[in-house]
Design a protein around this motif. Structure first.
Motif, PDB file in Angstrom:
ATOM      1  N   PHE A 195       6.390   2.134  -1.646  1.00 18.25           N
ATOM      2  CA  PHE A 195       7.185   2.860  -0.667  1.00 18.25           C
ATOM      3  C   PHE A 195       6.902   2.278   0.721  1.00 18.25           C
ATOM      4  O   PHE A 195       5.935   2.672   1.374  1.00 18.25           O
ATOM      5  CB  PHE A 195       6.845   4.353  -0.678  1.00 18.25           C
ATOM      6  CG  PHE A 195       7.182   5.035  -1.971  1.00 18.25           C
ATOM      7  CD1 PHE A 195       8.502   5.249  -2.332  1.00 18.25           C
ATOM      8  CD2 PHE A 195       6.174   5.466  -2.821  1.00 18.25           C
ATOM      9  CE1 PHE A 195       8.813   5.881  -3.528  1.00 18.25           C
ATOM     10  CE2 PHE A 195       6.475   6.097  -4.010  1.00 18.25           C
ATOM     11  CZ  PHE A 195       7.802   6.301  -4.374  1.00 18.25           C
ATOM     12  N   ARG A 217       5.930   2.655   6.822  1.00 18.47           N
ATOM     13  CA  ARG A 217       4.616   3.154   6.382  1.00 18.47           C
ATOM     14  C   ARG A 217       3.562   2.984   7.479  1.00 18.47           C
ATOM     15  O   ARG A 217       2.823   3.914   7.799  1.00 18.47           O
ATOM     16  CB  ARG A 217       4.205   2.410   5.117  1.00 18.47           C
ATOM     17  CG  ARG A 217       2.826   2.742   4.582  1.00 18.47           C
ATOM     18  CD  ARG A 217       2.554   1.910   3.337  1.00 18.47           C
ATOM     19  NE  ARG A 217       1.154   1.888   2.993  1.00 18.47           N
ATOM     20  CZ  ARG A 217       0.547   2.831   2.287  1.00 18.47           C
ATOM     21  NH1 ARG A 217       1.228   3.871   1.859  1.00 18.47           N
ATOM     22  NH2 ARG A 217      -0.730   2.735   1.993  1.00 18.47           N
ATOM     23  N   THR A 242      14.323   7.320   8.859  1.00 18.95           N
ATOM     24  CA  THR A 242      13.201   6.735   8.129  1.00 18.95           C
ATOM     25  C   THR A 242      12.168   6.198   9.118  1.00 18.95           C
ATOM     26  O   THR A 242      12.485   5.910  10.273  1.00 18.95           O
ATOM     27  CB  THR A 242      13.667   5.589   7.221  1.00 18.95           C
ATOM     28  OG1 THR A 242      14.262   4.551   8.019  1.00 18.95           O
ATOM     29  CG2 THR A 242      14.688   6.089   6.204  1.00 18.95           C
ATOM     30  N   ASN A 259       8.368   9.632  -1.216  1.00 21.92           N
ATOM     31  CA  ASN A 259       8.311   9.203   0.185  1.00 21.92           C
ATOM     32  C   ASN A 259       9.178  10.085   1.081  1.00 21.92           C
ATOM     33  O   ASN A 259       9.604   9.677   2.148  1.00 21.92           O
ATOM     34  CB  ASN A 259       8.749   7.742   0.319  1.00 21.92           C
ATOM     35  CG  ASN A 259      10.205   7.534  -0.069  1.00 21.92           C
ATOM     36  OD1 ASN A 259      10.791   8.328  -0.795  1.00 21.92           O
ATOM     37  ND2 ASN A 259      10.790   6.457   0.421  1.00 21.92           N
ATOM     38  N   PHE A 308       8.973   6.046   4.847  1.00 25.63           N
ATOM     39  CA  PHE A 308       9.090   7.458   4.523  1.00 25.63           C
ATOM     40  C   PHE A 308      10.417   7.984   5.076  1.00 25.63           C
ATOM     41  O   PHE A 308      10.903   7.507   6.102  1.00 25.63           O
ATOM     42  CB  PHE A 308       7.931   8.263   5.116  1.00 25.63           C
ATOM     43  CG  PHE A 308       6.598   7.951   4.498  1.00 25.63           C
ATOM     44  CD1 PHE A 308       6.195   8.580   3.332  1.00 25.63           C
ATOM     45  CD2 PHE A 308       5.737   7.037   5.098  1.00 25.63           C
ATOM     46  CE1 PHE A 308       4.965   8.289   2.756  1.00 25.63           C
ATOM     47  CE2 PHE A 308       4.508   6.747   4.540  1.00 25.63           C
ATOM     48  CZ  PHE A 308       4.120   7.369   3.358  1.00 25.63           C
ATOM     49  N   CYS A 363       5.690  12.332  11.145  1.00 23.42           N
ATOM     50  CA  CYS A 363       4.665  12.218  10.099  1.00 23.42           C
ATOM     51  C   CYS A 363       3.465  13.123  10.389  1.00 23.42           C
ATOM     52  O   CYS A 363       3.022  13.218  11.529  1.00 23.42           O
ATOM     53  CB  CYS A 363       4.194  10.770   9.980  1.00 23.42           C
ATOM     54  SG  CYS A 363       5.402   9.677   9.220  1.00 23.42           S
ATOM     55  N   VAL A 414       1.863  13.916   3.976  1.00 17.66           N
ATOM     56  CA  VAL A 414       1.722  12.664   3.228  1.00 17.66           C
ATOM     57  C   VAL A 414       0.773  12.875   2.051  1.00 17.66           C
ATOM     58  O   VAL A 414       1.029  12.390   0.941  1.00 17.66           O
ATOM     59  CB  VAL A 414       1.205  11.538   4.144  1.00 17.66           C
ATOM     60  CG1 VAL A 414       0.926  10.268   3.338  1.00 17.66           C
ATOM     61  CG2 VAL A 414       2.212  11.236   5.247  1.00 17.66           C
ATOM     62  N   SER A 463       1.518   3.682  -3.861  1.00 14.74           N
ATOM     63  CA  SER A 463       2.145   3.957  -2.575  1.00 14.74           C
ATOM     64  C   SER A 463       2.663   2.703  -1.909  1.00 14.74           C
ATOM     65  O   SER A 463       3.516   2.778  -1.040  1.00 14.74           O
ATOM     66  CB  SER A 463       1.149   4.657  -1.636  1.00 14.74           C
ATOM     67  OG  SER A 463       0.017   3.831  -1.433  1.00 14.74           O
TER      68      SER A 463
END
Length: 307
Positions: A7, A92, A89, A169, A10, A176, A181, A4
């Motif tokens: 990435f 993270r 976007t 992602n 997301f 979120c 996720v 992960s």
């Protein structure tokens, strides 16, 4: 297997192609956020500045209003930025911060409503022992426990999700969420699933018990009590019941939407209902409590029309 850490961000795919209308939507959401902040802040200041409102019911209400501002801060600034952005976007770290804020907001909300129901039970069913059972120290302790329990409990969930190895992602949501996720994981999620069920029980079951207990007792007193007792119960409990039902509906839809295919529901309706559980509480609570609780209503009237 892809780690992960590869990435750094997301991608959120639920946003519509709004064109130049995005500036109109930005203004609408901004005005909504300002209304939530102003309405909640006004009642918080009113409760804090008036000693006659330094009673358990209003102190618990103040904690509830602070939580509305906390939950709104976890959603609206991010939402405003996404509306004007061409690439939807989120980094993270910001994604996990938003997950933490919104999930802890929901837990604090339910726990606060549970404590408020217990407060109404004592006021209606045990009026002679109300002040002895709910002293200022006990009120402060209950509020501290609500926030500490909610903020600490979700740390386990966020840690379990953070350690997962992800194979993608792309999140099909406006913001979120922990469940979405976790669905991206290509590593074993058994521990996450087991803890998720247990955490859901803690989030819903722990507050549900005092709520059911309190309203069972209140209903029993109303049935055998006087007309004055029933009027008192209706006037002080109706805002709480309305707030509880509205929030339960919002959370229920979010859980239902994450577990089942909702593509048959119009996209714009899904978007509105996704924002419902944070937005409606932030607007509804200060209005309904300000209008229904006569003491707050009278003080607000005096502040505006004192002269």
């Amino acid at each position: 297997m892809v780690n992960s850490s590869q990435f750094p961000y997301f991608i959120l795919t639920e946003y519509l192609d709004m064109g130049y209308l995005k500036y109109l939507y930005f203004l609408i959401v901004l005005m909504l956020y300002i209304m939530i902040v102003v309405a909640n802040a006004f009642l918080i200041v009113t409760i804090c500045m008036n000693r006659s409102l330094h009673e358990p019911m209003y102190v618990f209400l103040c904690s509830l209003l602070v939580n509305e501002m906390y939950g709104s801060a976890g959603l609206f600034p991010f939402l405003l930025q996404q509306i004007t952005s061409d690439s939807h976007t989120i980094s993270r770290s910001m994604c996990f911060l938003q997950i933490y804020c919104l999930h802890t907001y929901a837990t604090v909300e339910l726990c606060n409503l549970a404590v408020m129901s217990y407060d109404r039970y004592l006021a209606i069913c045990c009026p002679l022992h109300y002040k002895a059972r709910l002293t200022s120290n006990k009120v402060a302790l209950l509020i501290a426990l609500i926030w500490l329990y909610s903020l600490i409990k979700f740390l386990v969930s966020i840690f379990l999700t953070f350690r997962l190895k992800l194979c993608g992602n792309v999140i099909g949501r406006l913001y979120c969420q922990n469940y979405y996720v976790t669905k991206l994981a290509c590593s074993d999620t058994t521990v996450n699933n087991v803890w998720g069920l247990f955490a859901t029980f803690l989030t819903i079951g722990v507050p549900l018990f005092p709520i059911l207990f309190s309203y069972t007792k209140i209903l029993r007193v109303c049935v055998v009590g006087s007309k004055e007792t029933r009027q008192k119960a209706v006037s002080t409990c109706s805002p709480h019941i309305a707030s509880l039902l509205i929030f339960t509906f919002g959370c229920g839809f979010e859980i239902f939407q994450s577990r089942y295919n909702m593509t048959s529901v119009p996209r714009i309706l899904r978007i509105v209902l996704s924002l419902y559980f944070v937005t409606i509480q932030g607007l509804f609570n200060p209005i309904i409590y300000g209008l229904r609780l006569s003491k707050i209503r009278q003080i607000c009237r005096n502040q505006f029309f004192h002269k």
